[in-house]
Design a protein around this motif. Structure first.
Motif, mmCIF file in Angstrom:
data_model
loop_
_atom_site.group_PDB
_atom_site.id
_atom_site.type_symbol
_atom_site.label_atom_id
_atom_site.label_comp_id
_atom_site.label_asym_id
_atom_site.label_seq_id
_atom_site.Cartn_x
_atom_site.Cartn_y
_atom_site.Cartn_z
ATOM 1 N N LEU A 31 48.416 39.474 40.520
ATOM 2 C CA LEU A 31 48.539 40.811 39.953
ATOM 3 C C LEU A 31 49.295 40.757 38.621
ATOM 4 C CD1 LEU A 31 49.393 43.025 43.060
ATOM 5 C CD2 LEU A 31 47.289 43.044 41.733
ATOM 6 N N ARG A 32 48.739 41.439 37.637
ATOM 7 C CA ARG A 32 49.404 41.587 36.344
ATOM 8 C C ARG A 32 50.005 42.988 36.339
ATOM 9 N NH1 ARG A 32 45.143 41.257 32.258
ATOM 10 N NH2 ARG A 32 43.836 41.902 33.980
ATOM 11 N N THR A 34 51.906 46.303 35.337
ATOM 12 C CA THR A 34 52.131 47.103 34.136
ATOM 13 C C THR A 34 53.628 47.309 33.990
ATOM 14 O OG1 THR A 34 50.052 48.272 34.528
ATOM 15 C CG2 THR A 34 51.628 49.312 33.034
ATOM 16 N N THR A 80 43.152 52.080 44.880
ATOM 17 C CA THR A 80 42.629 50.980 44.067
ATOM 18 C C THR A 80 41.330 51.416 43.407
ATOM 19 O OG1 THR A 80 41.310 50.031 45.863
ATOM 20 C CG2 THR A 80 43.572 49.203 45.617
ATOM 21 N N ARG A 88 40.445 45.814 41.648
ATOM 22 C CA ARG A 88 40.775 45.246 40.334
ATOM 23 C C ARG A 88 41.988 45.948 39.746
ATOM 24 N NH1 ARG A 88 36.767 41.758 38.647
ATOM 25 N NH2 ARG A 88 37.611 41.636 36.567
ATOM 26 N N VAL A 89 42.266 47.163 40.226
ATOM 27 C CA VAL A 89 43.390 47.961 39.750
ATOM 28 C C VAL A 89 44.094 48.553 40.967
ATOM 29 C CG1 VAL A 89 44.070 49.998 38.415
ATOM 30 C CG2 VAL A 89 42.195 48.553 37.609
ATOM 31 N N TRP A 91 46.966 51.388 41.974
ATOM 32 C CA TRP A 91 47.601 52.532 41.350
ATOM 33 C C TRP A 91 48.378 53.374 42.350
ATOM 34 C CZ3 TRP A 91 45.233 56.695 43.658
ATOM 35 C CH2 TRP A 91 43.884 56.587 43.999
ATOM 36 N N THR A 133 48.658 53.622 36.815
ATOM 37 C CA THR A 133 48.283 52.225 37.052
ATOM 38 C C THR A 133 49.530 51.356 37.197
ATOM 39 O OG1 THR A 133 46.211 52.484 35.841
ATOM 40 C CG2 THR A 133 47.049 50.231 36.109
ATOM 41 N N ARG A 136 46.894 45.218 37.501
ATOM 42 C CA ARG A 136 45.487 44.829 37.374
ATOM 43 C C ARG A 136 45.367 43.372 37.809
ATOM 44 N NH1 ARG A 136 42.883 48.589 34.185
ATOM 45 N NH2 ARG A 136 44.249 49.944 33.000
ATOM 46 N N ARG A 138 42.511 39.906 37.493
ATOM 47 C CA ARG A 138 41.299 39.406 36.826
ATOM 48 C C ARG A 138 40.130 39.301 37.792
ATOM 49 N NH1 ARG A 138 45.282 36.898 33.702
ATOM 50 N NH2 ARG A 138 44.932 37.211 31.473
#
Length: 194
Positions: A31-32, A34, A80, A88-89, A91, A133, A136, A138
């Protein structure tokens, strides 16, 4: 230029969510996350807008915001995109403490989107889904377990009383965007340029 209009939660809502999220940041390494200073609830995102239209867009957002009263909100629950099986996201959900519920926020978003379109900056995206968000990834992942944990979150109530227009600048060398507030448009009042 990439610009968007958003509701920005107040510092106490950020702090509460940050306290909840922080111990979970290292659990799923793909997970990247935010950074919390970039958290916002998008109302309208405009991809490529000529710089000469910025003042028109700000005026349009201000006019739309002026027709709405402050909206009581809270960050609570999770979801998501596109779905939990192929997330992919990740939230946090936005809920309303208003007797009329989220239609107030959805009405504001619709008004802002229409105003931006009339100003020559058509918003991107489909149906409006208010959210903040968090992260995210990949490659899609199965997020059901994540949702069980994140869905337990219930933040403090706060009042959305302004719309901020941001310029979004791509990447800081590591792919992270930088947001520059260019105007603050109070609900039910006149605009203040940044």
């Amino acid at each position: 230029m990439r610009i968007f209009a958003a509701v920005v939660p107040p510092p106490e809502a950020y702090a509460d969510l940050e306290e909840f999220v922080e111990p979970r940041r290292d659990v799923h390494s793909d997970l990247r996350w935010t950074p919390s200073h970039l958290w916002h609830v998008t109302l309208a995102f405009m991809g490529d807008v000529p710089a000469g239209l910025l003042d028109d867009v700000v005026d349009a957002v201000a006019a739309a915001a002026a027709t709405h009263t402050p909206i009581p909100l809270r960050l609570s629950g999770a979801g998501t995109f596109p779905n939990p099986a192929e997330a992919r996201v990740v939230w946090i959900d936005v809920r309303s403490d208003s007797p009329t519920g989220l239609p107030d926020l959805e009405s504001l978003a619709l008004g802002v989107r229409r105003a931006c379109g009339r100003a020559g900056a058509s918003p991107a995206g489909g149906a409006y889904r208010p959210h903040l968000t968090l992260a995210r990834v990949r490659r899609p992942f199965e997020a059901t377990q994540w949702l069980r944990v994140m869905d337990a979150y219930a933040g403090p109530s706060w009042s959305a009383d302004e719309v901020t227009v941001f310029a979004s600048h791509r990447g800081d060398g590591r792919g992270r965007p930088h947001y520059e507030a260019v105007a603050v448009c109070p609900l039910g009042a006149s605009v203040s340029r940044g």
